[in-house]
Design a protein around this motif. Structure first.
Motif, PDB file in Angstrom:
ATOM      1  N   THR A   9    -127.111  12.105  71.035  1.00 47.58           N
ATOM      2  CA  THR A   9    -126.423  12.789  72.379  1.00 47.58           C
ATOM      3  C   THR A   9    -126.630  11.215  73.091  1.00 47.58           C
ATOM      4  O   THR A   9    -124.524  11.089  73.312  1.00 47.58           O
ATOM      5  CB  THR A   9    -126.722  14.189  72.905  1.00 47.58           C
ATOM      6  N   ASN A  31    -118.799  15.139  68.147  1.00 53.97           N
ATOM      7  CA  ASN A  31    -120.300  15.551  68.486  1.00 53.97           C
ATOM      8  C   ASN A  31    -121.084  16.220  68.941  1.00 53.97           C
ATOM      9  O   ASN A  31    -121.710  16.569  68.345  1.00 53.97           O
ATOM     10  CB  ASN A  31    -120.474  13.957  69.916  1.00 53.97           C
ATOM     11  N   ALA A  32    -119.844  17.228  70.078  1.00 54.77           N
ATOM     12  CA  ALA A  32    -120.335  18.684  70.462  1.00 54.77           C
ATOM     13  C   ALA A  32    -121.277  19.264  69.256  1.00 54.77           C
ATOM     14  O   ALA A  32    -121.917  20.264  68.937  1.00 54.77           O
ATOM     15  CB  ALA A  32    -119.612  19.070  70.924  1.00 54.77           C
ATOM     16  N   ARG A  39    -125.664  21.367  77.491  1.00 52.51           N
ATOM     17  CA  ARG A  39    -124.794  19.636  76.965  1.00 52.51           C
ATOM     18  C   ARG A  39    -123.530  20.121  76.670  1.00 52.51           C
ATOM     19  O   ARG A  39    -122.170  19.326  76.551  1.00 52.51           O
ATOM     20  CB  ARG A  39    -125.829  18.292  77.562  1.00 52.51           C
ATOM     21  N   ALA A  40    -124.323  19.811  74.979  1.00 55.88           N
ATOM     22  CA  ALA A  40    -122.677  20.164  73.921  1.00 55.88           C
ATOM     23  C   ALA A  40    -122.265  21.374  74.144  1.00 55.88           C
ATOM     24  O   ALA A  40    -120.934  21.020  73.886  1.00 55.88           O
ATOM     25  CB  ALA A  40    -123.706  20.716  72.543  1.00 55.88           C
ATOM     26  N   LEU A  56    -119.238  19.604  76.346  1.00 56.76           N
ATOM     27  CA  LEU A  56    -118.549  18.866  76.226  1.00 56.76           C
ATOM     28  C   LEU A  56    -117.393  19.824  75.040  1.00 56.76           C
ATOM     29  O   LEU A  56    -116.858  19.179  75.442  1.00 56.76           O
ATOM     30  CB  LEU A  56    -119.035  17.511  75.121  1.00 56.76           C
ATOM     31  N   LEU A  57    -118.090  20.579  74.514  1.00 59.48           N
ATOM     32  CA  LEU A  57    -116.925  21.592  73.652  1.00 59.48           C
ATOM     33  C   LEU A  57    -116.292  22.474  74.607  1.00 59.48           C
ATOM     34  O   LEU A  57    -114.861  22.077  73.877  1.00 59.48           O
ATOM     35  CB  LEU A  57    -117.509  22.034  72.636  1.00 59.48           C
TER      36      LEU A  57
END
Length: 303
Positions: free
Chosen positions: A53, A91-92, A198-199, A202-203
């Protein structure tokens, strides 16, 4: 009428620090993956995902600093800044998939600890290497993060890595001293719990950008009130605020100005004041205003 000043969205002065931190993070991530395979530690793999990440965040920050410097052209009139958003989306999705797998595997190992063999000593060594590397990266970024939002984000990511490595060390010590294998699964679940919010965050940010929502913390009503308080401004309508990528807000509005301002040449001063207000009070450096005489609103309504 435009404000054509450089946006300054991504500074390049800290690019070297970001590159060094990325090299450290990526190297440790590879070491942790190898260590996880050899030792059988799920916590080490989870920490490697955690490191991923941060590596991805550093890559995005570096790409943003390079891409933002590329000039716009007739086809991509805003340049290439949105490339960062698509990178963040990929990334997410990867993070959510990997963290869910880690969580499922962690619960499985908690229920059936005897099915997995763990090399606690190797796990401990690799975790200590990760802790030291994260501490070095944190030290490198400590001074610059006080002056750069971009570096500040990277600093916080590395700090999270440091905490993850510490959790793996604790689990390794428990396994070496007591032989309690579930400590590895518990540490992996804790790290997965750090990754998922965090994911998801971010999404959500990516969705907000792609749906052209107003940036978080931007209050259109307050901006409208500032515009209306400008001498010579009668009304404002068709207000739109969105962002090309994180930290790159764009603003457009139709501003109705009294006829006398056009007659005596005050319209240019009004435009400059509006652009300065947006830049200084709301950190919007790319603003477009259409100044209109009072009768133009009626014309638009009929159109």
């Amino acid at each position: 009428m435009h404000d054509h000043a450089p946006s300054g969205i991504r500074g390049t002065g800290n690019r070297r620090l970001l590159a060094i931190s990325l090299a450290i993070t990526a190297t440790v991530m590879v070491v942790q993956v190898v260590g996880a395979v050899l030792s059988g530690s799920l916590a080490l793999f989870a920490d490697a995902v955690h490191m991923f990440t941060d590596a991805a965040a550093l890559v995005i920050a570096l790409i943003a600093s390079v891409v933002a410097a590329r000039p716009a052209n007739d086809r991509r009139t805003f340049g290439y800044q949105r490339a960062e958003v698509f990178g963040a989306l990929i990334n997410a999705v990867i993070l959510i998939v990997l963290s869910v797998w880690v969580a499922v595997e962690g619960v499985t190992r908690l229920m059936h600890p005897g099915k997995t063999e763990l090399a606690g000593g190797l796990m401990l060594v690799v975790a200590i290497v990760g802790l030291v590397a994260n501490a070095v990266a944190l030290w490198l970024l400590s001074a610059a993060q006080r002056h750069s939002i971009n570096v500040r984000g990277a600093y916080l990511e590395v700090l999270g890595d440091l905490i993850g490595s510490a959790a793996v060390i604790v689990a390794a010590v428990v396994i070496v001293t007591t032989g309690w294998l579930q400590a590895d699964a518990i540490a992996s679940l804790l790290i997965a719990a750090m990754i998922v919010p965090r994911a998801i965050g971010l999404l959500r940010e990516v969705v907000s950008v792609l749906t052209e929502s107003a940036p978080q913390g931007t209050h259109v009503k307050e901006i409208r009130e500032h515009i209306l308080s400008t001498p010579g401004v009668i009304d404002v309508h068709d207000v739109h605020v969105w962002q090309l990528t994180r930290g790159a807000p764009v603003f457009t509005a139709h501003v109705v100005v009294d006829d006398a301002a056009f007659a005596d040449g005050r319209s240019s001063r009004i435009l400059s004041r509006l652009q300065t207000c947006l830049a200084e009070h709301f950190d919007v450096e790319h603003s477009t205003f259409q100044l209109e005489p009072a009768g133009h609103v009626e014309h638009e309504a009929h159109a």
